[in-house]
Design an enzyme around this catalytic site. Structure first.
Site, PDB file in Angstrom:
ATOM      1  N   THR A 123       5.678  -6.884 -34.217  1.00  0.00           N
ATOM      2  CA  THR A 123       4.440  -6.177 -33.862  1.00  0.00           C
ATOM      3  C   THR A 123       3.633  -5.746 -35.091  1.00  0.00           C
ATOM      4  OG1 THR A 123       3.679  -4.082 -32.906  1.00  0.00           O
ATOM      5  CG2 THR A 123       5.931  -4.100 -33.694  1.00  0.00           C
ATOM      6  N   ASP A 124       2.329  -5.637 -34.903  1.00  0.00           N
ATOM      7  CA  ASP A 124       1.463  -5.118 -35.983  1.00  0.00           C
ATOM      8  C   ASP A 124       1.812  -3.677 -36.341  1.00  0.00           C
ATOM      9  OD1 ASP A 124       0.443  -3.841 -33.703  1.00  0.00           O
ATOM     10  OD2 ASP A 124      -1.598  -4.601 -33.930  1.00  0.00           O
ATOM     11  N   GLU A 125       2.512  -2.969 -35.424  1.00  0.00           N
ATOM     12  CA  GLU A 125       2.799  -1.546 -35.676  1.00  0.00           C
ATOM     13  C   GLU A 125       3.712  -1.349 -36.876  1.00  0.00           C
ATOM     14  OE1 GLU A 125       3.384   1.091 -32.468  1.00  0.00           O
ATOM     15  OE2 GLU A 125       2.105  -0.039 -31.110  1.00  0.00           O
ATOM     16  N   TYR A 147       9.676   3.653 -32.503  1.00  0.00           N
ATOM     17  CA  TYR A 147       9.514   2.257 -32.039  1.00  0.00           C
ATOM     18  C   TYR A 147       9.237   1.333 -33.228  1.00  0.00           C
ATOM     19  CZ  TYR A 147       7.056  -1.900 -30.402  1.00  0.00           C
ATOM     20  OH  TYR A 147       6.647  -3.211 -30.226  1.00  0.00           O
ATOM     21  N   LYS A 151      11.571  -1.548 -35.105  1.00  0.00           N
ATOM     22  CA  LYS A 151      11.104  -2.951 -35.114  1.00  0.00           C
ATOM     23  C   LYS A 151      11.035  -3.460 -36.558  1.00  0.00           C
ATOM     24  CE  LYS A 151       9.683  -5.355 -32.258  1.00  0.00           C
ATOM     25  NZ  LYS A 151      10.375  -6.394 -31.436  1.00  0.00           N
TER      26      LYS A 151
HETATM   27  P1  NAD Z   1       8.539  -5.425 -22.163  1.00  0.00           P
HETATM   28  O1  NAD Z   1       8.947  -3.993 -22.296  1.00  0.00           O
HETATM   29  O2  NAD Z   1       7.627  -5.825 -21.054  1.00  0.00           O
HETATM   30  O3  NAD Z   1       9.843  -6.350 -22.056  1.00  0.00           O
HETATM   31  C1  NAD Z   1      10.983  -6.160 -22.850  1.00  0.00           C
HETATM   32  C2  NAD Z   1      12.092  -7.003 -22.241  1.00  0.00           C
HETATM   33  O4  NAD Z   1      13.264  -6.857 -23.053  1.00  0.00           O
HETATM   34  C3  NAD Z   1      12.494  -6.558 -20.820  1.00  0.00           C
HETATM   35  O5  NAD Z   1      12.672  -7.677 -19.993  1.00  0.00           O
HETATM   36  C4  NAD Z   1      13.798  -5.810 -21.037  1.00  0.00           C
HETATM   37  O6  NAD Z   1      14.658  -5.828 -19.905  1.00  0.00           O
HETATM   38  C5  NAD Z   1      14.379  -6.591 -22.199  1.00  0.00           C
HETATM   39  N1  NAD Z   1      15.359  -5.823 -22.978  1.00  0.00           N
HETATM   40  C6  NAD Z   1      15.214  -4.574 -23.491  1.00  0.00           C
HETATM   41  N2  NAD Z   1      16.335  -4.217 -24.155  1.00  0.00           N
HETATM   42  C7  NAD Z   1      17.188  -5.276 -24.057  1.00  0.00           C
HETATM   43  C8  NAD Z   1      18.499  -5.513 -24.554  1.00  0.00           C
HETATM   44  N3  NAD Z   1      19.151  -4.583 -25.269  1.00  0.00           N
HETATM   45  N4  NAD Z   1      19.083  -6.696 -24.282  1.00  0.00           N
HETATM   46  C9  NAD Z   1      18.426  -7.648 -23.548  1.00  0.00           C
HETATM   47  N5  NAD Z   1      17.194  -7.461 -23.048  1.00  0.00           N
HETATM   48  C10 NAD Z   1      16.581  -6.282 -23.305  1.00  0.00           C
HETATM   49  O7  NAD Z   1       7.942  -5.817 -23.579  1.00  0.00           O
HETATM   50  P2  NAD Z   1       6.776  -6.797 -24.023  1.00  0.00           P
HETATM   51  O8  NAD Z   1       5.523  -6.037 -24.076  1.00  0.00           O
HETATM   52  O9  NAD Z   1       6.877  -8.046 -23.245  1.00  0.00           O
HETATM   53  O10 NAD Z   1       7.211  -7.056 -25.536  1.00  0.00           O
HETATM   54  C11 NAD Z   1       8.059  -8.162 -25.875  1.00  0.00           C
HETATM   55  C12 NAD Z   1       8.214  -8.217 -27.375  1.00  0.00           C
HETATM   56  O11 NAD Z   1       6.939  -8.354 -28.000  1.00  0.00           O
HETATM   57  C13 NAD Z   1       8.848  -6.971 -27.989  1.00  0.00           C
HETATM   58  O12 NAD Z   1       9.714  -7.377 -29.027  1.00  0.00           O
HETATM   59  C14 NAD Z   1       7.673  -6.201 -28.550  1.00  0.00           C
HETATM   60  O13 NAD Z   1       8.061  -5.396 -29.642  1.00  0.00           O
HETATM   61  C15 NAD Z   1       6.775  -7.329 -28.968  1.00  0.00           C
HETATM   62  N6  NAD Z   1       5.328  -7.023 -28.983  1.00  0.00           N
HETATM   63  C16 NAD Z   1       4.742  -6.448 -27.910  1.00  0.00           C
HETATM   64  C17 NAD Z   1       3.365  -6.209 -27.931  1.00  0.00           C
HETATM   65  C18 NAD Z   1       2.641  -5.563 -26.773  1.00  0.00           C
HETATM   66  O14 NAD Z   1       1.480  -5.212 -26.924  1.00  0.00           O
HETATM   67  N7  NAD Z   1       3.235  -5.432 -25.602  1.00  0.00           N
HETATM   68  C19 NAD Z   1       2.628  -6.558 -29.069  1.00  0.00           C
HETATM   69  C20 NAD Z   1       3.274  -7.146 -30.155  1.00  0.00           C
HETATM   70  C21 NAD Z   1       4.638  -7.381 -30.095  1.00  0.00           C
HETATM   71  O1  DAU Z   2       0.142  -3.059 -31.352  1.00  0.00           O
HETATM   72  C1  DAU Z   2       1.199  -3.692 -30.681  1.00  0.00           C
HETATM   73  C2  DAU Z   2       1.894  -2.671 -29.830  1.00  0.00           C
HETATM   74  O2  DAU Z   2       1.010  -2.351 -28.775  1.00  0.00           O
HETATM   75  C3  DAU Z   2       3.231  -3.148 -29.287  1.00  0.00           C
HETATM   76  O3  DAU Z   2       4.104  -3.380 -30.352  1.00  0.00           O
HETATM   77  C4  DAU Z   2       3.829  -2.101 -28.341  1.00  0.00           C
HETATM   78  O4  DAU Z   2       5.024  -2.593 -27.756  1.00  0.00           O
HETATM   79  C5  DAU Z   2       2.817  -1.810 -27.259  1.00  0.00           C
HETATM   80  O5  DAU Z   2       3.305  -0.777 -26.422  1.00  0.00           O
HETATM   81  C6  DAU Z   2       1.478  -1.408 -27.857  1.00  0.00           C
HETATM   82  O6  DAU Z   2       1.567  -0.114 -28.505  1.00  0.00           O
HETATM   83  P1  DAU Z   2       0.404   0.991 -28.340  1.00  0.00           P
HETATM   84  O7  DAU Z   2       0.990   2.323 -28.583  1.00  0.00           O
HETATM   85  O8  DAU Z   2      -0.807   0.611 -29.121  1.00  0.00           O
HETATM   86  O9  DAU Z   2       0.062   0.739 -26.773  1.00  0.00           O
HETATM   87  P2  DAU Z   2      -0.183   1.760 -25.560  1.00  0.00           P
HETATM   88  O10 DAU Z   2      -0.604   0.917 -24.407  1.00  0.00           O
HETATM   89  O11 DAU Z   2       0.939   2.712 -25.368  1.00  0.00           O
HETATM   90  O12 DAU Z   2      -1.427   2.581 -26.088  1.00  0.00           O
HETATM   91  C7  DAU Z   2      -2.620   1.933 -26.493  1.00  0.00           C
HETATM   92  C8  DAU Z   2      -3.564   3.022 -26.980  1.00  0.00           C
HETATM   93  O13 DAU Z   2      -3.965   3.817 -25.876  1.00  0.00           O
HETATM   94  C9  DAU Z   2      -2.946   3.967 -27.982  1.00  0.00           C
HETATM   95  O14 DAU Z   2      -3.928   4.356 -28.931  1.00  0.00           O
HETATM   96  C10 DAU Z   2      -2.542   5.167 -27.145  1.00  0.00           C
HETATM   97  C11 DAU Z   2      -3.612   5.203 -26.069  1.00  0.00           C
HETATM   98  N1  DAU Z   2      -3.172   5.726 -24.744  1.00  0.00           N
HETATM   99  C12 DAU Z   2      -2.069   5.189 -24.183  1.00  0.00           C
HETATM  100  C13 DAU Z   2      -1.625   5.637 -22.966  1.00  0.00           C
HETATM  101  C14 DAU Z   2      -0.380   5.064 -22.318  1.00  0.00           C
HETATM  102  C15 DAU Z   2      -3.924   6.709 -24.110  1.00  0.00           C
HETATM  103  O15 DAU Z   2      -4.945   7.168 -24.620  1.00  0.00           O
HETATM  104  N2  DAU Z   2      -3.479   7.152 -22.899  1.00  0.00           N
HETATM  105  C16 DAU Z   2      -2.352   6.677 -22.312  1.00  0.00           C
HETATM  106  O16 DAU Z   2      -2.001   7.171 -21.202  1.00  0.00           O
END
Ligand code: NAD
Ligand code: DAU
Length: 334
Positions: A123-125, A147, A151
């Site tokens: 992730t970019d985070e 988080y 990561k």
């Molecule tokens: P998600 O929370 O929707 O899915 C995570 C999946 O991992 C689920 O199916 C969960 O059951 C499984 N999981 C969790 N812990 C586990 C374990 N110990 N063993 C096996 N399975 C396990 O997440 P997502 O948003 O699809 O993210 C997927 C990946 O992409 C993550 O690595 C996340 O850090 C990365 N990512 C997410 C975003 C975003 O914006 N959502 C952005 C950049 C990177």
């Molecule tokens: O940037 C990549 C990341 O994006 C991934 O690695 C993470 O898994 C994913 O959860 C996401 O992280 P963020 O913290 O950016 O996403 P989130 O949807 O939780 O929040 C997006 C923005 O919105 C953040 O600035 C917080 C704000 N927010 C979020 C929620 C849930 C609100 O203002 N209100 C809310 O209720």
């Protein structure tokens, strides 16, 4: 290709599996713990595909990883498995440390023993917050939350295995994903479902935090490019084409759902809240990838998907998610 996809029952993982099965003709074995965010509903359209297999298990469980490898005989492993919600990592970091540190270690050991090519999804985070400009792959790692810190730790472990053991591994770091099948704790699906139900729309702080939005189908394709063409030991950023402040995203959702801006509720800010994320994706673009979905169009499609697929989110919104929501926001959902 024969793939082991860890965390393939989640939002982006299932999007990637769908692409690989239906567009690339790969054989895919998914290993997933099925946490609250991992759902078999995400397989609904390919569960019976002849090239798809599912193993229920955790990545930190070496026996489960070994049985998934025995079942699928993969050439490559793509790891999506993670705890992914920043707010949950602030409230309860335990599972984040276990899955990202121990789980990644167990997978790397299995990959080493079986000579698997690996792609770690990240992730970019891990770079922290940036006021102007964009992070490149050379930017220092400055994670801000449990988080992103765990990561970043997983990424460093992957790089350590490349340098020490010659493991064939690359890392792909994405910006904020959105699209169908995203668990409604995240900003966009939370706001869409709250807007549709007449609930308050909880904006953290001043709502001026900026996120770099990428459609999950674009991020999944970027990961596929890194898998097929990426160089081992290298990191590839995949950022979306558009950046937007949270409050403007929420206002778009209000307009797209026919809700009212009076539902917007400015609430207490997230501790340690990163102000802005932005990724430069030149390196993955050089592999032939580019994002296809602009945010305005992708968001409209996403709102329509949630409106039309209550079968997917109703069990979530009427289940444990209600208790999570009350703990996190101090109020009940309608
Ligand atoms: P998600 O929370 O929707 O899915 C995570 C999946 O991992 C689920 O199916 C969960 O059951 C499984 N999981 C969790 N812990 C586990 C374990 N110990 N063993 C096996 N399975 C396990 O997440 P997502 O948003 O699809 O993210 C997927 C990946 O992409 C993550 O690595 C996340 O850090 C990365 N990512 C997410 C975003 C975003 O914006 N959502 C952005 C950049 C990177
Ligand atoms: O940037 C990549 C990341 O994006 C991934 O690695 C993470 O898994 C994913 O959860 C996401 O992280 P963020 O913290 O950016 O996403 P989130 O949807 O939780 O929040 C997006 C923005 O919105 C953040 O600035 C917080 C704000 N927010 C979020 C929620 C849930 C609100 O203002 N209100 C809310 O209720």
């Amino acid at each position: 290709m024969k793939l082991l996809v860890c965390g393939g029952a989640g939002f982006i993982g299932s999007t990637f599996v769908r692409q690989r099965l239906l567009e690339h003709g790969d054989e895919v074995t998914v290993l997933d713990k099925l946490t609250y965010a991992g759902r078999k509903e995400n397989f609904h359209d390919f569960a019976e595909h002849q090239s798809f297999r599912f193993v229920h298990g955790a990545i930190e469980d070496a026996a489960a990883v070994a049985s998934a490898i025995e079942l699928g005989a993969p050439e490559a492993l793509v790891n999506f498995a993670a705890e992914t919600h920043v707010d949950r990592s602030i409230a309860e970091p335990d599972a984040f440390v276990k899955t990202h540190a121990l789980g990644t270690y167990v997978l790397l050991e299995a990959a080493r023993a079986n000579e698997l090519r690996c792609v770690q999804v990240s992730t970019d985070e891990v770079y922290g917050s940036i006021e102007s400009g964009s992070f490149t792959e050379q930017s220092p790692l400055q994670p801000s939350s449990p988080y992103s810190a765990t990561k970043a730790g997983a990424d460093l472990l992957v790089q350590g295995y490349f340098h020490t053991y010659g493991l064939q591994a690359s890392i792909c770091r994405g910006s904020n994903n959105y699209g169908p099948y995203q668990y409604p704790e995240k900003l966009i699906p939370l706001m869409v479902l709250n807007a549709l139900h007449g609930d308050a729309l909880p904006v953290y702080g001043d709502g001026m935090q900026v996120r770099n939005w990428i459609h999950a189908s674009d991020f999944a394709r970027a990961i596929g490019h890194v898998l097929e063409r990426g160089v081992s030991g290298e990191v590839y950023n995949a950022g979306g084409p558009d950046e937007e402040a949270n409050i403007d995203v929420v206002k778009r959702i209000v307009a797209a759902t026919g809700a009212s801006e009076s539902q917007i509720d400015y609430v207490r800010d997230r501790p340690g809240h990163d102000r802005r994320y932005s990724l430069s994706s030149q390196k993955v673009r050089a592999l032939g990838w580019e994002p296809r979905v602009r945010f305005a169009e992708g968001l409209e499609q996403t709102v329509a998907w949630y409106r039309d697929n209550a079968w997917w989110w109703e069990p979530i919104r009427s289940g444990d998610y209600r208790a999570y929501y009350e703990r996190q926001y101090g109020r009940a959902l309608a």
